[in-house]
Design a protein around this motif. Structure first.
Motif, PDB file in Angstrom:
ATOM      1  N   ARG A 144       0.810  -1.213   0.000  1.00 55.28           N
ATOM      2  CA  ARG A 144       0.000   0.000   0.000  1.00 55.28           C
ATOM      3  C   ARG A 144       0.850   1.272   0.000  1.00 55.28           C
ATOM      4  O   ARG A 144       0.378   2.332  -0.391  1.00 55.28           O
ATOM      5  CB  ARG A 144      -0.942   0.009   1.206  1.00 55.28           C
ATOM      6  CG  ARG A 144      -2.039  -1.034   1.160  1.00 55.28           C
ATOM      7  CD  ARG A 144      -2.868  -0.936  -0.111  1.00 55.28           C
ATOM      8  NE  ARG A 144      -3.374   0.394  -0.358  1.00 55.28           N
ATOM      9  CZ  ARG A 144      -4.535   0.863   0.070  1.00 55.28           C
ATOM     10  NH1 ARG A 144      -5.332   0.062   0.779  1.00 55.28           N
ATOM     11  NH2 ARG A 144      -4.932   2.075  -0.190  1.00 55.28           N
ATOM     12  N   THR A 145       2.091   1.204   0.466  1.00 53.95           N
ATOM     13  CA  THR A 145       2.947   2.398   0.541  1.00 53.95           C
ATOM     14  C   THR A 145       3.959   2.470  -0.594  1.00 53.95           C
ATOM     15  O   THR A 145       4.801   3.357  -0.605  1.00 53.95           O
ATOM     16  CB  THR A 145       3.699   2.435   1.886  1.00 53.95           C
ATOM     17  OG1 THR A 145       4.483   1.230   2.023  1.00 53.95           O
ATOM     18  CG2 THR A 145       2.731   2.540   3.055  1.00 53.95           C
ATOM     19  N   ARG A 146       3.885   1.549  -1.541  1.00 57.33           N
ATOM     20  CA  ARG A 146       4.927   1.470  -2.571  1.00 57.33           C
ATOM     21  C   ARG A 146       5.060   2.739  -3.398  1.00 57.33           C
ATOM     22  O   ARG A 146       6.164   3.110  -3.815  1.00 57.33           O
ATOM     23  CB  ARG A 146       4.664   0.275  -3.485  1.00 57.33           C
ATOM     24  CG  ARG A 146       5.733   0.097  -4.583  1.00 57.33           C
ATOM     25  CD  ARG A 146       6.011  -1.342  -4.852  1.00 57.33           C
ATOM     26  NE  ARG A 146       6.358  -2.041  -3.643  1.00 57.33           N
ATOM     27  CZ  ARG A 146       5.922  -3.271  -3.331  1.00 57.33           C
ATOM     28  NH1 ARG A 146       5.121  -3.913  -4.156  1.00 57.33           N
ATOM     29  NH2 ARG A 146       6.296  -3.839  -2.217  1.00 57.33           N
ATOM     30  N   ASP A 147       3.961   3.432  -3.641  1.00 54.52           N
ATOM     31  CA  ASP A 147       4.009   4.626  -4.487  1.00 54.52           C
ATOM     32  C   ASP A 147       4.321   5.899  -3.697  1.00 54.52           C
ATOM     33  O   ASP A 147       4.382   6.984  -4.277  1.00 54.52           O
ATOM     34  CB  ASP A 147       2.675   4.804  -5.222  1.00 54.52           C
ATOM     35  CG  ASP A 147       2.417   3.675  -6.218  1.00 54.52           C
ATOM     36  OD1 ASP A 147       3.394   3.097  -6.713  1.00 54.52           O
ATOM     37  OD2 ASP A 147       1.238   3.387  -6.485  1.00 54.52           O
ATOM     38  N   LEU A 148       4.511   5.767  -2.387  1.00 52.72           N
ATOM     39  CA  LEU A 148       4.816   6.934  -1.567  1.00 52.72           C
ATOM     40  C   LEU A 148       6.303   7.251  -1.605  1.00 52.72           C
ATOM     41  O   LEU A 148       7.133   6.402  -1.926  1.00 52.72           O
ATOM     42  CB  LEU A 148       4.394   6.682  -0.115  1.00 52.72           C
ATOM     43  CG  LEU A 148       2.913   6.374   0.151  1.00 52.72           C
ATOM     44  CD1 LEU A 148       2.686   6.192   1.645  1.00 52.72           C
ATOM     45  CD2 LEU A 148       2.017   7.470  -0.404  1.00 52.72           C
ATOM     46  N   SER A 149       6.641   8.486  -1.236  1.00 54.31           N
ATOM     47  CA  SER A 149       8.044   8.858  -1.102  1.00 54.31           C
ATOM     48  C   SER A 149       8.619   8.192   0.144  1.00 54.31           C
ATOM     49  O   SER A 149       7.884   7.604   0.963  1.00 54.31           O
ATOM     50  CB  SER A 149       8.185  10.379  -0.988  1.00 54.31           C
ATOM     51  OG  SER A 149       7.638  10.815   0.263  1.00 54.31           O
ATOM     52  N   VAL A 150       9.925   8.294   0.329  1.00 52.74           N
ATOM     53  CA  VAL A 150      10.561   7.712   1.506  1.00 52.74           C
ATOM     54  C   VAL A 150       9.997   8.326   2.782  1.00 52.74           C
ATOM     55  O   VAL A 150       9.684   7.619   3.753  1.00 52.74           O
ATOM     56  CB  VAL A 150      12.089   7.898   1.433  1.00 52.74           C
ATOM     57  CG1 VAL A 150      12.751   7.443   2.736  1.00 52.74           C
ATOM     58  CG2 VAL A 150      12.671   7.136   0.248  1.00 52.74           C
ATOM     59  N   ASP A 151       9.870   9.657   2.811  1.00 53.04           N
ATOM     60  CA  ASP A 151       9.354  10.331   4.008  1.00 53.04           C
ATOM     61  C   ASP A 151       7.898   9.951   4.278  1.00 53.04           C
ATOM     62  O   ASP A 151       7.502   9.775   5.436  1.00 53.04           O
ATOM     63  CB  ASP A 151       9.474  11.843   3.853  1.00 53.04           C
ATOM     64  CG  ASP A 151      10.922  12.325   3.907  1.00 53.04           C
ATOM     65  OD1 ASP A 151      11.762  11.563   4.437  1.00 53.04           O
ATOM     66  OD2 ASP A 151      11.194  13.434   3.425  1.00 53.04           O
ATOM     67  N   GLN A 152       7.096   9.840   3.229  1.00 48.52           N
ATOM     68  CA  GLN A 152       5.697   9.471   3.418  1.00 48.52           C
ATOM     69  C   GLN A 152       5.559   8.030   3.911  1.00 48.52           C
ATOM     70  O   GLN A 152       4.727   7.733   4.775  1.00 48.52           O
ATOM     71  CB  GLN A 152       4.940   9.659   2.104  1.00 48.52           C
ATOM     72  CG  GLN A 152       4.807  11.121   1.700  1.00 48.52           C
ATOM     73  CD  GLN A 152       4.464  11.304   0.236  1.00 48.52           C
ATOM     74  OE1 GLN A 152       4.423  10.327  -0.530  1.00 48.52           O
ATOM     75  NE2 GLN A 152       4.241  12.540  -0.180  1.00 48.52           N
ATOM     76  N   ALA A 153       6.396   7.138   3.382  1.00 49.59           N
ATOM     77  CA  ALA A 153       6.389   5.758   3.866  1.00 49.59           C
ATOM     78  C   ALA A 153       6.798   5.701   5.332  1.00 49.59           C
ATOM     79  O   ALA A 153       6.239   4.928   6.119  1.00 49.59           O
ATOM     80  CB  ALA A 153       7.319   4.894   3.014  1.00 49.59           C
TER      81      ALA A 153
END
Length: 455
Positions: free
Chosen positions: A129-138
């Protein structure tokens, strides 16, 4: 539990204690599989590729499996890992992507997996679910989900929580996805089938779905007024069939309206289902041997009983029987191009991808020569027994990644990966053939004989 103790000898309390032990062992193994997946990715890094070779068509390249911040991996690496784990290449690719994301992008969650407090399935869901997020967002999601990922809340609530955190990590991106999804309207049959039934999924703007629902209900009520005794859900399905033929739908609507206004003076309309149901081609494979199995396979649908074909297709279908008696007896040809009759025979003999644990069953597989075709080689190279259906990706792996394959008998494939593991693929699926030192000398000899029989 002592190795010589059977489950029948345990008390209920001892059985439950043993269940604790097994559950812990299972979590340990799942965590170790994730570590292995990461290490396989590390071993298969882009530096292992020769740039001068990778630039040619079909050759292996490096790809990023996980999210932003994870390293690139050579794209064929998932095939060998999938073979050893008994899963498809695509599933192994997903495993490697999830493992990389967990270790690099979701470290708090990964630490809880390592100490066996979080199941791998929960952690991998967050990774996807977090694959498309940036590093900070993940990292934002990781910090807030790690504590609750240990199963303390039911799965449905956990899904909602992760979804909410993904949205909160980047509201603007979530809004863009909502706008994008609003444009992604769908009206298509589902892939899954169950007990002879299938679904049709429609996703569209709310007013369109409300209108469709009202039209379906109206025709379902019309059928009831005309004497149809089926339940409401069945009549609604019939209504969809009517709406699928606009001319028949309009004709029925006009006839019903005329009859409704003066039922005593006009004949009650009758629905002619033979004209409503369209003419379609459905390929049904059934066994014609001396001992029928009672099971048939409908292409694009799945296995059903012969009774289902008789009761559900029979009243509405005309059957053209094309007996397939001798798939192997197709005359070979000398040309590289594969005749259509050979393609059909191969598809009937091997309906799925012939690569180990291949999952694809499409009719558009590439038909590959098991032993490579040689121009000006011996006659009859294009023949049943020297073909294998594969996806284009598995075809590239077979051609460029060091995998070997033999077909000792038509429809039976023996594969060997670059590291010596051997797999047997036939109509029943994939089986790993044991290798030394696990096998006896006789078994080793048989395995080698199978592999070299078609050499």
């Amino acid at each position: 539990m002592h190795l010589t103790t059977t489950l029948e000898e345990l008390t209920e309390a001892e059985l439950l204690d043993h269940a604790d032990e097994v559950s812990r062992t299972q979590r340990e193994c799942e965590a170790q599989v994730l570590r292995i997946a990461v290490q396989v990715a590390i071993v298969n890094n882009p530096e292992t590729l020769d740039p001068a070779i990778s630039r040619f068509p079909g050759r292996e390249r490096a790809r990023r499996f996980g999210g932003v911040g994870t390293p690139d991996v050579t794209e064929f690496a998932a095939a060998a890992l999938g073979g050893r784990l008994g899963i498809s290449t695509g599933s192994a690719h997903s495993l490697m992507a999830d493992a990389l994301d967990l270790m690099i992008r979701l470290p708090q969650l990964w630490r809880r997996v390592e100490v066996l407090e979080v199941k791998a399935s929960y952690a991998r869901f967050v990774a996807r679910r977090t694959r498309d997020l940036s590093v900070d967002q993940a990292s934002y999601v990781d910090e807030r989900v790690a504590e609750s990922a240990d199963g303390r809340i039911p799965w449905s609530r956990f899904e909602d929580m992760v979804t909410g955190l993904v949205v909160a990590s980047d509201p603007e991106a979530a809004a863009r996805k909502e706008r994008d999804n609003a444009r992604r309207q769908v009206a298509s049959p589902t892939r899954s089938t169950q007990d002879g039934m299938r679904s049709f999924f429609i996703r569209g703007p709310f007013p369109v779905i409300a209108l469709f629902d009202a039209r379906v209900q109206w025709f379902a009520d019309v059928l009831a007024s005309l004497g149809d005794t089926d339940d409401l859900d069945t009549r609604r399905v019939k209504a969809v069939a009517i709406l699928a033929d606009p001319l028949e739908a309009v004709a029925l609507m006009e006839a019903f309206m005329a009859w409704r206004d003066r039922p005593d003076e006009a004949d009650r309309p009758d629905v002619d289902w033979s004209t409503i149901l369209p003419a379609v081609t459905v390929n049904v494979h059934t066994y014609a041997g001396a001992e029928p199995t009672g099971v048939t396979r409908v292409e694009g649908h799945g296995p059903v009983t012969e009774a289902w074909v008789r009761d559900h297709l029979g009243p509405h279908a005309r059957f053209t029987i094309r007996p397939v008696l001798d798939l192997e007896g197709q005359a070979p040809v000398d040309a590289y191009e594969i005749p259509d009759r050979h393609r059909e025979a191969v598809r009937l003999m091997t309906p799925a991808d012939s690569f180990p644990w291949g999952a694809s069953t499409t009719r558009s597989h590439q038909i590959d020569h098991t032993r490579a075709y040689r121009h000006r080689g011996p006659p009859g190279q294009s023949r049943i027994g020297n073909y294998g259906p594969m996806t284009s990706f598995h075809h590239r792996i077979k051609t460029h990644a060091g995998w070997q394959v033999r077909q000792p008998f038509p429809g039976i494939y023996v594969w060997r990966d670059p590291h010596g593991a051997t797999y047997l693929v036939d109509h029943s699926g994939t089986r790993r053939l044991r290798t030394c030192p696990e096998m006896s000398p006789a078994e080793a000899e048989l395995s080698q004989a199978l592999f070299e029989l078609a050499a």
